[in-house]
Design an enzyme around this catalytic site. Structure first.
Site, PDB file in Angstrom:
ATOM      1  N   GLY A   1       3.408  10.782 -13.118  1.00 13.74           N
ATOM      2  CA  GLY A   1       3.400  12.134 -12.569  1.00 13.74           C
ATOM      3  C   GLY A   1       3.105  12.051 -11.085  1.00 13.74           C
ATOM      4  O   GLY A   1       3.534  11.116 -10.409  1.00 13.74           O
ATOM      5  N   CYS A   2       2.347  12.974 -10.587  1.00 14.92           N
ATOM      6  CA  CYS A   2       2.009  13.012  -9.166  1.00 14.92           C
ATOM      7  C   CYS A   2       1.313  11.724  -8.736  1.00 14.92           C
ATOM      8  O   CYS A   2       0.278  11.365  -9.280  1.00 14.92           O
ATOM      9  CB  CYS A   2       1.099  14.204  -8.907  1.00 14.92           C
ATOM     10  SG  CYS A   2       0.493  14.303  -7.216  1.00 14.92           S
ATOM     11  N   PHE A   3       1.887  11.039  -7.753  1.00 18.90           N
ATOM     12  CA  PHE A   3       1.292   9.763  -7.350  1.00 18.90           C
ATOM     13  C   PHE A   3      -0.061   9.938  -6.680  1.00 18.90           C
ATOM     14  O   PHE A   3      -0.858   9.007  -6.638  1.00 18.90           O
ATOM     15  CB  PHE A   3       2.218   8.882  -6.529  1.00 18.90           C
ATOM     16  CG  PHE A   3       2.925   9.483  -5.347  1.00 18.90           C
ATOM     17  CD1 PHE A   3       2.395  10.481  -4.562  1.00 18.90           C
ATOM     18  CD2 PHE A   3       4.180   8.990  -5.009  1.00 18.90           C
ATOM     19  CE1 PHE A   3       3.073  11.004  -3.468  1.00 18.90           C
ATOM     20  CE2 PHE A   3       4.875   9.498  -3.909  1.00 18.90           C
ATOM     21  CZ  PHE A   3       4.312  10.511  -3.141  1.00 18.90           C
ATOM     22  N   TRP A   4      -0.364  11.113  -6.161  1.00 20.96           N
ATOM     23  CA  TRP A   4      -1.691  11.345  -5.579  1.00 20.96           C
ATOM     24  C   TRP A   4      -2.777  11.080  -6.620  1.00 20.96           C
ATOM     25  O   TRP A   4      -3.836  10.565  -6.294  1.00 20.96           O
ATOM     26  CB  TRP A   4      -1.848  12.779  -5.112  1.00 20.96           C
ATOM     27  CG  TRP A   4      -0.970  13.226  -3.986  1.00 20.96           C
ATOM     28  CD1 TRP A   4      -0.226  12.438  -3.139  1.00 20.96           C
ATOM     29  CD2 TRP A   4      -0.762  14.565  -3.566  1.00 20.96           C
ATOM     30  NE1 TRP A   4       0.435  13.218  -2.228  1.00 20.96           N
ATOM     31  CE2 TRP A   4       0.121  14.540  -2.468  1.00 20.96           C
ATOM     32  CE3 TRP A   4      -1.234  15.790  -4.023  1.00 20.96           C
ATOM     33  CZ2 TRP A   4       0.535  15.687  -1.809  1.00 20.96           C
ATOM     34  CZ3 TRP A   4      -0.819  16.934  -3.364  1.00 20.96           C
ATOM     35  CH2 TRP A   4       0.058  16.881  -2.271  1.00 20.96           C
ATOM     36  N   CYS A   5      -2.496  11.476  -7.862  1.00 23.40           N
ATOM     37  CA  CYS A   5      -3.496  11.347  -8.938  1.00 23.40           C
ATOM     38  C   CYS A   5      -3.528   9.956  -9.561  1.00 23.40           C
ATOM     39  O   CYS A   5      -4.398   9.678 -10.381  1.00 23.40           O
ATOM     40  CB  CYS A   5      -3.215  12.381 -10.024  1.00 23.40           C
ATOM     41  SG  CYS A   5      -3.498  14.073  -9.493  1.00 23.40           S
TER      42      CYS A   5
END
Length: 176
Positions: free
Chosen positions: A14-18
């Protein structure tokens, strides 16, 4: 660094930030880079990937020392960050670019990923099938600099976005 043998692992969660922070501070993890993999566009930008027609997924590329942090431990940590039963994205982030995948670099990584996936499916933790694909690694494209270590650079926004996403509640309900 001299004398050390590092390997690479790439995961779409999913979101690479997470996906950076959970892997960051372990002994044996040398580097984590946010980027894109799996699509047909050369040198994609964040906007290309977010639009959803580049074929790329948001990924983290992890450089690690397998003598200190073996690949099967990376897999275990990866599974605990995602909903492996969701083929449409992750949490609040929907669409192809936010789907999950394990990208393998070697036959041994593929084998360990398949075993890990089968084990997770048989565990009874989830009442739906595990849909995260296991794919050969392709060209990795580094994301723009402002995405690197986003959780540190934009701490307040990162924490608000993560809290709103539902990821932490899901992790708490399934893994703790």
């Amino acid at each position: 660094m001299i004398g050390k043998t590092f390997e690479k692992a790439s995961f779409a969660g999913g979101c690479f930030w997470c996906m950076v922070k959970p892997f960051k501070d372990w002994d044996g993890i040398h580097d984590i880079v946010s980027g894109y993999m799996g699509g047909h566009v050369t040198d994609p930008t964040y906007e290309d990937v977010k639009k959803g027609d580049s074929g790329h997924l948001e990924v983290v590329e992890i450089t690690y020392d397998p003598t200190k942090f073996p690949y099967d431990k990376l897999l275990e940590l990866f599974w605990q960050q995602i909903d492996p039963t969701d083929a449409e994205g992750q949490f609040q982030d929907r669409g192809h670019s936010y789907t999950t995948a394990i990208f393998y670099y070697t036959d041994k990584q593929r084998e360990l990923a398949e075993i890990s996936k089968e084990k997770l499916g048989a565990s009874g933790i989830f009442n739906k099938p595990i849909v995260t694909p296991i794919r050969p690694a392709e060209t990795f494209y580094r994301a723009e600099e402002y995405h690197q270590d986003y959780y540190k650079k934009e701490k307040v926004h990162y924490e608000e976005d993560r809290a709103r996403s539902g990821r932490d509640t899901f992790i708490e309900n399934h893994w703790t």
